[in-house]
Design an enzyme around this catalytic site. Structure first.
Site, PDB file in Angstrom:
ATOM      1  N   TYR A 142       0.834  -1.208   0.000  1.00 18.24           N
ATOM      2  CA  TYR A 142       0.000   0.000   0.000  1.00 18.24           C
ATOM      3  C   TYR A 142       0.875   1.268   0.000  1.00 18.24           C
ATOM      4  O   TYR A 142       0.647   2.202  -0.785  1.00 18.24           O
ATOM      5  CB  TYR A 142      -0.912  -0.031   1.223  1.00 18.24           C
ATOM      6  N   LYS A 146       1.073   4.145  -2.873  1.00 16.79           N
ATOM      7  CA  LYS A 146       0.730   5.553  -2.613  1.00 16.79           C
ATOM      8  C   LYS A 146       1.933   6.474  -2.848  1.00 16.79           C
ATOM      9  O   LYS A 146       1.761   7.645  -3.191  1.00 16.79           O
ATOM     10  CB  LYS A 146       0.164   5.708  -1.199  1.00 16.79           C
TER      11      LYS A 146
END
Ligand code: NAP
Length: 239
Positions: A142, A146
């Site tokens: 993740y 990002k």
């Protein structure tokens, strides 16, 4: 005058959390909202089931929007997933799934939308990064996705500026949505403790920031990553 008067806005992730609140806020501010999600969205004048990780589905979403409204002024892209685990135990399936939706999906939809925006003379793209891009325990996939969104935002801002298309990202901290509802009470308390404003964020907090970046109020702002995190990136609040 409503802040998105007459604008056509695609909002992804619109069946849940931040995307749903953003779709409703944009509609309240005068936009004609196309609400898109892998699940059935209930906000917006047009609800479209779309998978942002699938190029054909993204093209269909853009084509449907064009057919119905003739243009696309705003993209607020909030579709995203998590699949947490310590890096040493993370499977390639976990890694690929998160990178595919969060990073490749962001590239696909930005690319599809900018073709329309550049042809019509401009637009505003708001992408979803996360405070996790700084690094977050248990979120290698993740956080990397990002971080990729930050680099993508800055690069697209450079490339699309000539078309008067602005590209900015939001980096929310801990926001109370279905995505974070699965986290333990201990993690939630720790996040709030480390936040100078001493509360969790609400979808409304992020939606308002998205509204600013989507609207002409931010007409000379492109390539930024706006933290919406109660000050958490500034440092840890004292106990
Ligand atoms: P959420 O409540 O889980 O909403 C995300 C929505 O996107 C869900 O409806 C989800 O469906 C959908 N989605 C997942 N994969 C998709 C795909 N391939 N195509 C289209 N839609 C898809 O999450 P949220 O908390 O509102 O987060 C919105 C965005 O902000 C995400 O990008 C997230 O990473 C980012 N963010 C959130 C926080 C936070 O604390 N909540 C913090 C920083 C950044 P499913 O539920 O079926 O997966």
């Amino acid at each position: 005058m409503a802040r998105l008067h007459d604008k056509v806005a695609i909002v992804t992730g619109a069946a849940s959390g931040i995307g749903e609140r953003t779709a409703r806020l944009f509609a309240e501010e005068g936009a004609r909202v196309v609400a898109a999600d892998i699940n059935e969205p209930h906000a917006g004048v047009l609800a479209v089931r779309a998978d942002v990780a699938d190029p054909a589905s993204v093209e269909e979403l853009v084509a449907t929007t064009k057919e119905r409204f003739g243009r696309i002024d705003v993209l607020a892209h909030f579709a995203g997933i998590t699949n947490d685990g310590r890096a040493e135990k993370m499977t390639l399936v976990q890694w690929d799934a998160v990178l595919r939706v969060n990073l490749t999906g962001t590239f696909l939809i930005a690319q599809a939308v900018v073709r329309e925006m550049s042809a019509q003379g401009g637009g505003s793209i708001v992408l979803a990064s996360s405070r996790s891009y700084l690094g977050n325990f248990g979120q290698a996939n993740y956080a990397a996705s990002k971080g990729g969104v930050v680099s993508l935002t800055r690069t697209l801002a450079l490339e699309f500026g000539r078309y008067k298309v602005r590209v900015n990202a939001l980096a929310p901290g801990f926001i109370e949505t279905p995505m974070t509802a699965v986290l333990s009470e201990k993690l939630r308390a720790k996040a709030i403790e480390g936040t100078p404003l001493r509360r969790a964020g609400k979808p409304e907090d992020v939606a308002q920031a998205a509204l600013f970046l989507a609207s002409d109020e931010s007409a000379f702002i492109t390539g930024i990553v706006l933290a919406v995190d109660g000050g958490r990136t500034t440092g840890t609040a004292p106990a």
